[in-house]
Design a protein around this motif. Structure first.
Motif, mmCIF file in Angstrom:
data_model
loop_
_atom_site.group_PDB
_atom_site.id
_atom_site.type_symbol
_atom_site.label_atom_id
_atom_site.label_comp_id
_atom_site.label_asym_id
_atom_site.label_seq_id
_atom_site.Cartn_x
_atom_site.Cartn_y
_atom_site.Cartn_z
ATOM 1 N N ARG A 1 3.197 8.121 5.081
ATOM 2 C CA ARG A 1 2.990 6.946 4.231
ATOM 3 C C ARG A 1 3.848 5.777 4.698
ATOM 4 O O ARG A 1 3.415 4.619 4.705
ATOM 5 C CB ARG A 1 3.327 7.257 2.766
ATOM 6 C CG ARG A 1 2.369 8.236 2.102
ATOM 7 C CD ARG A 1 2.464 8.165 0.590
ATOM 8 N NE ARG A 1 1.949 6.907 0.062
ATOM 9 C CZ ARG A 1 0.658 6.640 -0.081
ATOM 10 N NH1 ARG A 1 -0.263 7.523 0.273
ATOM 11 N NH2 ARG A 1 0.282 5.486 -0.592
ATOM 12 N N GLU B 1 0.816 -1.212 0.000
ATOM 13 C CA GLU B 1 0.000 0.000 0.000
ATOM 14 C C GLU B 1 0.856 1.270 0.000
ATOM 15 O O GLU B 1 0.345 2.372 -0.245
ATOM 16 C CB GLU B 1 -0.952 0.019 1.202
ATOM 17 C CG GLU B 1 -0.281 -0.072 2.559
ATOM 18 C CD GLU B 1 -0.107 -1.510 3.029
ATOM 19 O OE1 GLU B 1 -0.073 -1.698 4.257
ATOM 20 O OE2 GLU B 1 -0.017 -2.420 2.188
ATOM 21 N N THR C 1 2.918 2.241 -2.195
ATOM 22 C CA THR C 1 2.872 2.857 -3.537
ATOM 23 C C THR C 1 1.588 2.515 -4.279
ATOM 24 O O THR C 1 1.477 2.818 -5.467
ATOM 25 C CB THR C 1 4.077 2.386 -4.380
ATOM 26 O OG1 THR C 1 4.075 0.948 -4.436
ATOM 27 C CG2 THR C 1 5.382 2.873 -3.791
ATOM 28 N N ALA C 2 0.626 1.865 -3.606
ATOM 29 C CA ALA C 2 -0.612 1.453 -4.286
ATOM 30 C C ALA C 2 -1.341 2.657 -4.871
ATOM 31 O O ALA C 2 -1.858 2.601 -5.987
ATOM 32 C CB ALA C 2 -1.516 0.694 -3.321
ATOM 33 N N ASP C 3 -1.379 3.745 -4.119
ATOM 34 C CA ASP C 3 -1.973 4.993 -4.621
ATOM 35 C C ASP C 3 -0.836 5.830 -5.207
ATOM 36 O O ASP C 3 -0.187 6.610 -4.502
ATOM 37 C CB ASP C 3 -2.680 5.726 -3.477
ATOM 38 C CG ASP C 3 -3.430 6.964 -3.955
ATOM 39 O OD1 ASP C 3 -3.158 7.415 -5.083
ATOM 40 O OD2 ASP C 3 -4.261 7.482 -3.188
ATOM 41 N N ALA C 4 -0.593 5.643 -6.493
ATOM 42 C CA ALA C 4 0.563 6.281 -7.136
ATOM 43 C C ALA C 4 0.497 7.795 -7.045
ATOM 44 O O ALA C 4 1.526 8.462 -6.836
ATOM 45 C CB ALA C 4 0.658 5.838 -8.589
ATOM 46 N N VAL C 5 -0.691 8.356 -7.193
ATOM 47 C CA VAL C 5 -0.829 9.817 -7.155
ATOM 48 C C VAL C 5 -0.411 10.356 -5.789
ATOM 49 O O VAL C 5 0.356 11.326 -5.676
ATOM 50 C CB VAL C 5 -2.278 10.230 -7.479
ATOM 51 C CG1 VAL C 5 -2.445 11.745 -7.283
ATOM 52 C CG2 VAL C 5 -2.643 9.837 -8.905
ATOM 53 N N ALA C 6 -0.891 9.716 -4.716
ATOM 54 C CA ALA C 6 -0.542 10.161 -3.359
ATOM 55 C C ALA C 6 0.942 9.954 -3.071
ATOM 56 O O ALA C 6 1.590 10.785 -2.412
ATOM 57 C CB ALA C 6 -1.393 9.412 -2.332
ATOM 58 N N TYR C 7 1.498 8.842 -3.577
ATOM 59 C CA TYR C 7 2.920 8.541 -3.350
ATOM 60 C C TYR C 7 3.804 9.611 -4.000
ATOM 61 O O TYR C 7 4.702 10.168 -3.368
ATOM 62 C CB TYR C 7 3.243 7.160 -3.907
ATOM 63 C CG TYR C 7 4.720 6.813 -3.914
ATOM 64 C CD1 TYR C 7 5.434 6.657 -2.727
ATOM 65 C CD2 TYR C 7 5.400 6.648 -5.119
ATOM 66 C CE1 TYR C 7 6.795 6.334 -2.747
ATOM 67 C CE2 TYR C 7 6.748 6.327 -5.144
ATOM 68 C CZ TYR C 7 7.441 6.177 -3.960
ATOM 69 O OH TYR C 7 8.779 5.869 -3.969
ATOM 70 N N SER D 1 2.297 2.202 6.198
ATOM 71 C CA SER D 1 2.530 1.018 5.396
ATOM 72 C C SER D 1 3.279 -0.084 6.146
ATOM 73 O O SER D 1 3.491 -1.180 5.597
ATOM 74 C CB SER D 1 3.334 1.383 4.132
ATOM 75 O OG SER D 1 2.650 2.354 3.379
ATOM 76 N N SER E 1 2.912 12.550 -4.924
ATOM 77 C CA SER E 1 2.638 13.835 -4.282
ATOM 78 C C SER E 1 3.487 13.993 -3.026
ATOM 79 O O SER E 1 4.040 15.073 -2.758
ATOM 80 C CB SER E 1 1.154 13.935 -3.941
ATOM 81 O OG SER E 1 0.878 15.122 -3.225
#
Length: 377
Positions: free
Chosen positions: A371, A345, A347-353, A375, A355
């Protein structure tokens, strides 16, 4: 019409003669068969170039439409064999649709000097074309159809060829596997020998000032050499060119959307000339922090892990796979210091990662720290 009569009374011109010769050369086991100018034009004393038995060959076709005297065939042979010398070849294949006696063949071979020669005279060409493998060429160039018996023989011959090629391929594959296994055994043996030597006494291969090696905490003794080795390992099944796997990049790069330039990029990493010093400095800082962090509170460890991860990505030491390697190192460091790994998780949300990384670029590590903390598993 028989094969012999169709050859004797050749009605298809020089272009078809040279093309049929090229097909026959393939059938006879020649490789890299390269017809030169079958449609006409100067060919430099070479109707066809090819290779066989490790030699370069020149092939020539002489297919007159009527019976030709031996002196004419001989003259044509003498003219065409000059193509061997003119094209730096080693051997000569001469195709003629005329019968040659044994004595006449010996005369032609005597003109070859040291060059190897294959004579394809009327009877030899006929026998190749009437054999099961040659029926297809005979049909294409002489318009002589296959009988039912020839069709069965043709497909049987082709099946045997396929089986033989499969068997040969399997034998070569097994030989290659044995060779690779032997090389792997040798590499493992040498690697073990180096490892034992490093354990027995200090070595100049160890990075100056590095922490003592601890098999349970490998990032504590991380080195530039180890980092490059890890990069090579994780890119084993990738499409990354062999020349850049396990090697610091030697070109300038930038990070950004497709079509971006250095001026419009999201981030421009350091130039190649700085990579060795920057990466070594990053390693030394981590080693200095590692032993202290073993006795630190979780919050401090997590914050340092986020910084450790971000700094590596900022250096961007390799041409590709930096993110994958950074996450592997982060996961291992977390296991060493917190006895917890980093979950998917992270890097699961690439946009948030990304950012969070952008915020860290601007000096705000809080989102990235959050993050990492969230995680841990």
């Amino acid at each position: 019409m028989t094969t012999e009569s169709a050859l004797r009374e050749w009605r298809y011109g020089q272009t078809q003669a040279e093309r049929m010769v090229a097909a026959l050369l393939h059938l006879e086991g020649f490789e890299a068969v390269d017809p030169q100018h079958p449609l006409g034009g100067p060919d430099g004393l070479k109707d066809v170039l090819c290779c066989k038995d490790g030699l370069s060959w020149v092939a020539a076709a002489y297919f007159p439409s009527t019976l030709s005297e031996f002196r004419v065939i001989k003259s044509k042979f003498e003219h065409d064999i000059e193509g061997v010398r003119a094209n730096n070849a080693s051997a000569f294949a001469f195709f003629v649709n005329q019968p040659l006696t044994i004595g006449e063949r010996e005369q032609l071979l005597g003109l070859a000097g040291q060059s190897r020669v294959e004579l394809y005279h009327l009877e030899r060409i006929r026998s190749v074309l009437d054999a099961p493998k040659g029926c297809g060429i005979r049909l294409e160039y002489l318009r002589i159809s296959m009988t039912d018996a020839e069709q069965w023989s043709f497909w049987s011959s082709m099946n045997q060829d396929i089986v033989r090629k499969l068997v040969d391929h399997e034998k070569r594959r097994e030989s290659q596997i044995r060779t690779l296994d032997e090389k792997l055994d040798l590499i493992i043996e040498r690697t073990n020998a180096i490892g034992f030597a490093l354990l027995e006494k200090p070595s100049h291969l160890r990075q100056k000032g590095s922490a003592p090696e601890n098999p349970e905490m490998p990032t504590a003794s991380l080195s530039l050499t180890t980092l490059c080795w890890l990069h090579r390992v994780i890119t084993e099944d990738s499409r990354l060119p062999e020349a850049v796997r396990g090697r610091l990049r030697s070109v300038n790069v930038w990070v950004g959307p497709a079509g971006s330039t250095p001026e419009t990029a999201t981030y421009v990493p350091p130039v190649p000339e700085q990579l060795v010093d920057l990466t070594n400095s990053w390693i030394v800082r981590w080693q200095e922090q590692h032993s202290r962090l073993q006795a630190s509170q979780k919050e401090e460890v997590v914050a340092t892990l986020a910084e450790f991860h971000h700094e590596f990505l900022c250096i961007h030491p390799f041409l590709d796979a930096n993110g994958r390697l950074a996450r592997i190192l982060l996961d291992q460091a977390a296991r060493e210091l917190l006895n917890q790994g980093i979950g998917s998780e992270f890097t699961a949300d690439a946009v948030a990662y990304y950012s969070a990384l952008n915020e860290a670029d601007g000096g705000n590590l809080a989102p990235l720290i959050a993050r990492v903390s969230a995680s841990l598993k």
